[in-house]
Write an enzyme that holds these catalytic residues in place. Structure first.
Site, PDB file in Angstrom:
ATOM      1  N   ASP A  99      52.464  19.410  36.074  1.00 54.87           N
ATOM      2  CA  ASP A  99      52.950  18.366  36.984  1.00 54.87           C
ATOM      3  C   ASP A  99      54.360  18.662  37.479  1.00 54.87           C
ATOM      4  O   ASP A  99      54.993  19.632  37.053  1.00 54.87           O
ATOM      5  CB  ASP A  99      52.905  16.998  36.290  1.00 54.87           C
ATOM      6  CG  ASP A  99      53.977  16.842  35.208  1.00 54.87           C
ATOM      7  OD1 ASP A  99      54.306  17.847  34.532  1.00 54.87           O
ATOM      8  OD2 ASP A  99      54.492  15.729  35.037  1.00 54.87           O
ATOM      9  N   GLU A 109      56.929  19.310  35.020  1.00 57.03           N
ATOM     10  CA  GLU A 109      56.739  20.593  34.331  1.00 57.03           C
ATOM     11  C   GLU A 109      56.308  20.446  32.873  1.00 57.03           C
ATOM     12  O   GLU A 109      56.614  21.276  32.041  1.00 57.03           O
ATOM     13  CB  GLU A 109      58.045  21.422  34.384  1.00 57.03           C
ATOM     14  CG  GLU A 109      58.786  21.333  35.689  1.00 57.03           C
ATOM     15  CD  GLU A 109      59.915  22.338  35.825  1.00 57.03           C
ATOM     16  OE1 GLU A 109      60.994  22.066  35.291  1.00 57.03           O
ATOM     17  OE2 GLU A 109      59.697  23.392  36.436  1.00 57.03           O
TER      18      GLU A 109
HETATM   19  C1  NOJ Z   1      62.875  21.193  31.763  1.00 55.65           C
HETATM   20  C2  NOJ Z   1      61.996  20.524  32.750  1.00 55.65           C
HETATM   21  O1  NOJ Z   1      62.425  20.818  34.010  1.00 55.65           O
HETATM   22  C3  NOJ Z   1      61.915  19.053  32.467  1.00 55.65           C
HETATM   23  O2  NOJ Z   1      61.189  18.386  33.443  1.00 55.65           O
HETATM   24  C4  NOJ Z   1      61.263  18.908  31.181  1.00 55.65           C
HETATM   25  O3  NOJ Z   1      61.193  17.561  30.802  1.00 55.65           O
HETATM   26  C5  NOJ Z   1      61.978  19.731  30.115  1.00 55.65           C
HETATM   27  N1  NOJ Z   1      62.251  21.068  30.523  1.00 55.65           N
HETATM   28  C6  NOJ Z   1      61.163  19.786  28.882  1.00 55.65           C
HETATM   29  O4  NOJ Z   1      59.957  20.460  29.123  1.00 55.65           O
HETATM   30  C1  NOJ Z   2      63.416  18.930  35.995  1.00 56.23           C
HETATM   31  C2  NOJ Z   2      62.453  18.145  36.792  1.00 56.23           C
HETATM   32  O1  NOJ Z   2      61.547  17.554  35.923  1.00 56.23           O
HETATM   33  C3  NOJ Z   2      61.717  19.006  37.775  1.00 56.23           C
HETATM   34  O2  NOJ Z   2      60.939  18.188  38.601  1.00 56.23           O
HETATM   35  C4  NOJ Z   2      62.677  19.811  38.609  1.00 56.23           C
HETATM   36  O3  NOJ Z   2      61.956  20.665  39.437  1.00 56.23           O
HETATM   37  C5  NOJ Z   2      63.628  20.601  37.739  1.00 56.23           C
HETATM   38  N1  NOJ Z   2      64.245  19.748  36.762  1.00 56.23           N
HETATM   39  C6  NOJ Z   2      64.721  21.250  38.563  1.00 56.23           C
HETATM   40  O4  NOJ Z   2      65.493  20.265  39.184  1.00 56.23           O
END
Ligand code: NOJ
Ligand code: NOJ
Length: 465
Positions: free
Chosen positions: A196, A199
């Site tokens: 999603d 991520e």
């Molecule tokens: C970094 C991701 O971008 C974020 O969305 C996520 O919650 C954390 N890693 C943990 O997987």
């Molecule tokens: C974490 C977020 O969950 C994700 O959607 C985003 O792409 C990355 N950070 C980078 O900003």
């Protein structure tokens, strides 16, 4: 307290409560310039390839100095909007260059070997090489968002009579051309599960499906326009099939759109199914055909549930300030640095709610009609609009119609006031808002935070004009 001090304090308090609308307006004017400057600083920053959009300048704690396809495409939507509205040719040229730099960098991303082997690869180093560390991949919203952005840009160029440029740089019937490469991938892979936008979860996601369906449908329009009839027909067919399947996201029992169905990996503690990703899916994927658009009663019901849940779980929402700070999803554990903490409200999701309310008001002004159903009645009730009749016509029921519109726009502004309240000095925005203290937290100067706020502001301006 001395008498004079008391008078002064009362005056200050009076001013704060009574001048807030004006305060918001002037803040937005200033913030609009500031936010766009900060956003631009994250595009092709020193030492990176041209066309890179870093998610944030932060290189450690957290390291967001990468090009994420999703963040980049969403950011470039804002640049594209500015291109569309630009009045001077020097400004237009500068914005056009940014868009084509992004196109060239994207072509590079599309051609390098990646761990996922396709355009669903979520992030790249700033020299265009592939990030090969462990990560949630593929993320199939990326190619759809990128196709959407470039299709929109192509449409604008066509309106300007520049078909030759579109054919040369953006779309050719060959499957390795920029837009078509992404569309082919979306058309062939939408039935597969992927990670999603946050991520974390593998499955079929409402956000991903919304942007995929819209990319296919608008891509079909472009293909048709450029004489690639076979492709147009194939994209349209996929989009239609997707529409039928997407009704499965509606959870009849819970009266909400679930963020994910067919879970098959990743984080498994999202038991509520509620996620602001649904709102983002509507904002980026509304095709204007009614299905899960801003005026769909199922979308409104979900928005209402999201607000109620975040209002309760974030202590900062009880600080007496207007608006509700909105997070990703109630079970979130990512605090901006690691995933063992407490989730927080996010700037992008709070701004997204503002945009949603502005767009719903615009939608009603356009259709001149409001239907109150059993499903969206709680949404209206939470705006203080009780006893609404089932069908409200703009002319026939003028007073009520106007009342609804002004409740929606007031509510929208409350979300913007929330962002204003939590922004750091000078309007600096990070990724998150600490749920207890209200201070900015996580990646500093997050590109997407500025982009989401600018997009909400643009819809506010459109509504007011
Ligand atoms: C970094 C991701 O971008 C974020 O969305 C996520 O919650 C954390 N890693 C943990 O997987
Ligand atoms: C974490 C977020 O969950 C994700 O959607 C985003 O792409 C990355 N950070 C980078 O900003």
């Amino acid at each position: 307290m001395g008498y004079r001090k008391f008078i002064l304090l009362s005056f200050v308090c009076f001013s704060i409560t009574h001048l807030s609308a004006g305060d918001l307006n002037s803040w937005l004017v200033e913030q609009s310039g500031f936010a766009f400057d900060r956003l631009k600083q994250n595009i092709s920053p020193a030492g990176t390839s041209k066309g890179v959009v870093v998610a944030s300048p932060s290189k450690k704690d957290p390291d967001y100095f990468y090009h994420w396809v999703r963040d980049a495409a969403i950011t470039m939507e804002v640049v594209c909007t500015r291109y569309l509205r630009a009045t001077s040719s020097s400004e237009k040229n500068q914005l056009e260059r940014m868009l084509f730099d992004f196109a060239d960098f994207s072509l590079k991303n599309q051609s390098v070997t990646t761990p996922s082997g396709g355009p669903g690869e979520p992030k790249f180093h700033t020299d265009g090489s592939s990030f090969v560390g462990p990560w949630g991949r593929p993320q199939d919203d990326g190619p759809a968002l990128r196709a959407l952005l470039f299709t929109r840009f192509a449409k604008i160029l066509l309106m300007e009579g520049r078909e030759d440029v579109v054919r040369r740089r953006l779309y050719q019937a060959k499957s390795d051309s920029l837009i078509k490469f992404d569309l082919e991938y979306v058309a062939q892979n939408w039935k597969e599960t992927s990670f999603d936008l946050w991520e974390e979860v593998k499955g079929h996601h409402f956000f991903t499906a919304m942007v995929q369906r819209r990319a296919l449908s608008e891509g079909a329009w472009l293909a048709e326009k450029l004489g690639d009839h076979g492709a147009a027909e194939w994209y349209r067919k996929q989009a239609t099939q997707m529409g039928t399947l997407m009704t499965r996201f509606w959870n009849v029992g819970k009266r909400q759109i679930d963020a994910t169905i067919n879970w098959d990996g990743g984080v498994n503690y999202k038991t509520s199914g509620l996620d602001s990703a649904v709102v983002l899916g509507v904002l980026h994927g509304d095709l204007g055909d009614g299905l899960f658009g801003v005026g769909d009663d199922r979308v409104m019901a979900t928005v209402n549930k999201l607000e109620s849940v975040f209002e309760v779980i974030y202590p900062v929402n009880k600080n007496g300030q207007p608006g509700i700070a909105i997070g990703r999803y109630p079970e979130d554990r990512y605090d901006g640095y690691a995933t063992h903490g407490e989730g927080n409200p996010w700037v992008i999701n709070t701004a997204a709610l503002a945009e949603f309310y502005h767009r719903l008001a615009t939608h009603y002004l356009h259709t001149q009609h409001i239907s109150v159903t059993e499903i969206n009645r709680p949404f209206f009730q939470s705006l203080g609009l009780t006893d609404l009749q089932a069908e409200i016509g703009a002319t026939r029921d003028q007073k009520t119609f106007k009342e609804v519109i002004s409740s929606l726009t007031e509510k929208a502004d409350q979300f913007l006031s929330r962002v204003k309240y939590h922004a750091a000095d000078g309007g600096v925005l990070s990724e998150q808002i600490n749920r207890h203290s209200g201070y900015m937290q996580g990646a500093l100067d997050l590109t997407w935070s500025y982009g989401a706020l600018l997009s909400a502001m643009d819809h506010r301006t459109r509504l007011k004009n």
